[in-house]
Design a protein around this motif. Sequence first.
Motif, short mmCIF file in Angstrom:
data_model
loop_
_atom_site.label_atom_id
_atom_site.label_comp_id
_atom_site.label_asym_id
_atom_site.label_seq_id
_atom_site.Cartn_x
_atom_site.Cartn_y
_atom_site.Cartn_z
N SER A 23 0.81 -1.21 0.00
CA SER A 23 0.00 0.00 0.00
C SER A 23 0.85 1.26 0.00
CB SER A 23 -0.94 0.01 1.21
OG SER A 23 -0.21 -0.06 2.40
N LYS A 24 2.14 1.16 0.35
CA LYS A 24 3.06 2.30 0.32
C LYS A 24 4.23 1.98 -0.60
CE LYS A 24 2.38 4.38 4.84
NZ LYS A 24 3.07 4.86 6.04
N PRO A 25 4.64 2.95 -1.41
CA PRO A 25 5.81 2.71 -2.27
C PRO A 25 7.11 2.87 -1.49
CG PRO A 25 4.91 4.90 -2.66
CD PRO A 25 4.00 4.22 -1.67
N GLY A 26 8.18 2.26 -1.99
CA GLY A 26 9.51 2.44 -1.43
C GLY A 26 9.83 1.60 -0.21
N LEU A 27 9.04 0.59 0.07
CA LEU A 27 9.31 -0.27 1.22
C LEU A 27 10.31 -1.36 0.85
CD1 LEU A 27 5.68 -0.78 2.58
CD2 LEU A 27 7.42 0.75 3.49
N ARG A 28 11.09 -1.78 1.83
CA ARG A 28 11.99 -2.91 1.64
C ARG A 28 11.17 -4.19 1.66
NH1 ARG A 28 16.93 -2.29 5.84
NH2 ARG A 28 18.12 -0.73 4.69
N VAL A 29 11.70 -5.21 1.03
CA VAL A 29 11.03 -6.51 1.06
C VAL A 29 12.08 -7.59 1.30
CG1 VAL A 29 11.14 -6.82 -1.44
CG2 VAL A 29 9.44 -8.06 -0.13
N ASN A 30 11.74 -8.54 2.14
CA ASN A 30 12.63 -9.66 2.41
C ASN A 30 12.11 -10.87 1.66
OD1 ASN A 30 14.03 -11.86 3.49
ND2 ASN A 30 14.32 -10.82 5.44
N GLN A 31 12.73 -11.19 0.54
CA GLN A 31 12.29 -12.31 -0.29
C GLN A 31 12.57 -13.65 0.37
OE1 GLN A 31 10.67 -12.24 -3.18
NE2 GLN A 31 10.80 -10.07 -3.66
N GLY A 32 13.54 -13.68 1.28
CA GLY A 32 13.94 -14.94 1.90
C GLY A 32 13.00 -15.44 2.99
N HIS A 33 12.20 -14.55 3.55
CA HIS A 33 11.31 -14.95 4.63
C HIS A 33 9.86 -14.74 4.22
CE1 HIS A 33 9.95 -15.76 8.69
NE2 HIS A 33 9.15 -14.72 8.56
N ARG A 34 9.14 -15.81 4.09
CA ARG A 34 7.73 -15.73 3.73
C ARG A 34 6.87 -15.97 4.96
NH1 ARG A 34 6.59 -15.34 -1.50
NH2 ARG A 34 8.22 -15.82 -2.99
N VAL A 35 5.83 -15.17 5.09
CA VAL A 35 4.84 -15.35 6.15
C VAL A 35 3.78 -16.28 5.57
CG1 VAL A 35 3.10 -14.17 7.53
CG2 VAL A 35 5.30 -13.08 7.10
N LYS A 36 3.43 -17.33 6.30
CA LYS A 36 2.52 -18.33 5.75
C LYS A 36 1.41 -18.64 6.75
CE LYS A 36 4.38 -21.72 3.46
NZ LYS A 36 5.03 -22.98 3.10
N CYS A 37 0.18 -18.75 6.24
CA CYS A 37 -0.93 -19.20 7.07
C CYS A 37 -0.75 -20.68 7.33
CB CYS A 37 -2.27 -18.94 6.36
SG CYS A 37 -3.70 -19.60 7.25
N SER A 38 -0.79 -21.06 8.59
CA SER A 38 -0.56 -22.47 8.91
C SER A 38 -1.78 -23.35 8.60
CB SER A 38 -0.17 -22.62 10.38
OG SER A 38 -1.23 -22.18 11.21
N GLU A 39 -2.90 -22.72 8.30
CA GLU A 39 -4.11 -23.47 7.98
C GLU A 39 -4.22 -23.81 6.49
OE1 GLU A 39 -6.48 -24.49 10.20
OE2 GLU A 39 -5.27 -23.69 11.83
N CYS A 40 -3.83 -22.88 5.62
CA CYS A 40 -4.06 -23.11 4.19
C CYS A 40 -2.87 -22.77 3.29
CB CYS A 40 -5.27 -22.31 3.73
SG CYS A 40 -5.05 -20.53 3.84
N ASP A 41 -1.74 -22.42 3.86
CA ASP A 41 -0.51 -22.14 3.11
C ASP A 41 -0.57 -20.93 2.19
OD1 ASP A 41 0.79 -24.23 4.37
OD2 ASP A 41 0.30 -25.67 2.80
N ALA B 283 -4.54 -16.21 12.31
CA ALA B 283 -5.75 -15.91 13.08
C ALA B 283 -6.90 -15.46 12.19
CB ALA B 283 -5.46 -14.83 14.12
N ARG B 284 -6.60 -14.85 11.06
CA ARG B 284 -7.65 -14.35 10.16
C ARG B 284 -8.08 -15.38 9.12
NH1 ARG B 284 -5.78 -8.10 9.15
NH2 ARG B 284 -6.08 -7.44 11.30
N HIS B 285 -7.56 -16.58 9.19
CA HIS B 285 -7.96 -17.64 8.26
C HIS B 285 -9.46 -17.89 8.38
CE1 HIS B 285 -7.83 -21.43 6.08
NE2 HIS B 285 -8.58 -21.92 7.03
N PRO B 286 -10.21 -18.02 7.34
CA PRO B 286 -9.85 -18.09 5.92
C PRO B 286 -9.95 -16.75 5.20
CG PRO B 286 -12.11 -18.77 6.16
CD PRO B 286 -11.59 -18.42 7.55
N ASP B 287 -10.20 -15.66 5.89
CA ASP B 287 -10.34 -14.34 5.27
C ASP B 287 -8.98 -13.66 5.15
OD1 ASP B 287 -13.14 -14.65 5.19
OD2 ASP B 287 -13.27 -14.02 7.27
N HIS B 288 -8.26 -13.97 4.08
CA HIS B 288 -6.92 -13.42 3.89
C HIS B 288 -6.97 -12.18 3.02
CE1 HIS B 288 -5.05 -16.70 5.95
NE2 HIS B 288 -5.65 -17.58 5.17
N ALA B 289 -6.80 -11.03 3.67
CA ALA B 289 -6.78 -9.75 2.97
C ALA B 289 -5.49 -9.65 2.15
CB ALA B 289 -6.84 -8.61 3.97
N PRO B 290 -5.49 -8.83 1.10
CA PRO B 290 -4.26 -8.67 0.31
C PRO B 290 -3.11 -8.08 1.12
CG PRO B 290 -6.15 -7.71 -0.82
CD PRO B 290 -6.61 -8.11 0.53
#
Length: 101
Positions: free
Chosen positions: A13-31, A59-66
């Motif tokens: 939602s904001k431009p110019g942010l850093r991103v860590n490609q090596g660490h993915r956040v994953k929902c443990s319920e549905c991947d 915690a928000r599974h199954p409603d995964h916002a973008p």
Amino acid sequence: MYAEAVRDDATPSKPGLRVNQGHRVKCSECDVTYLLHYDDEADALFIFCSILADEIVTARHPDHAPNVVLDPVALDRTQQGKTRVVWSSRISLSTLLKKNP
């Protein structure tokens, strides 16, 4: 300080942010996977933000916002001024040793 978890098929939602490609956040319920995007100030709190993002996404599974906005500063502000009292009852174990079986 700003950090957000962004789903793979979404944009930050904001431009110019850093991103860590090596660490993915994953929902443990549905991947469903997210990448953590953050500014320079949140760089020092990367581990905290990634743990917080993991918890919120699951915690928000199954409603995964973008986008899942993480605001560690707001979390700290809500706790300021609150007194936390923790009570603990203690049992003397010496009385247990004196009893005959």
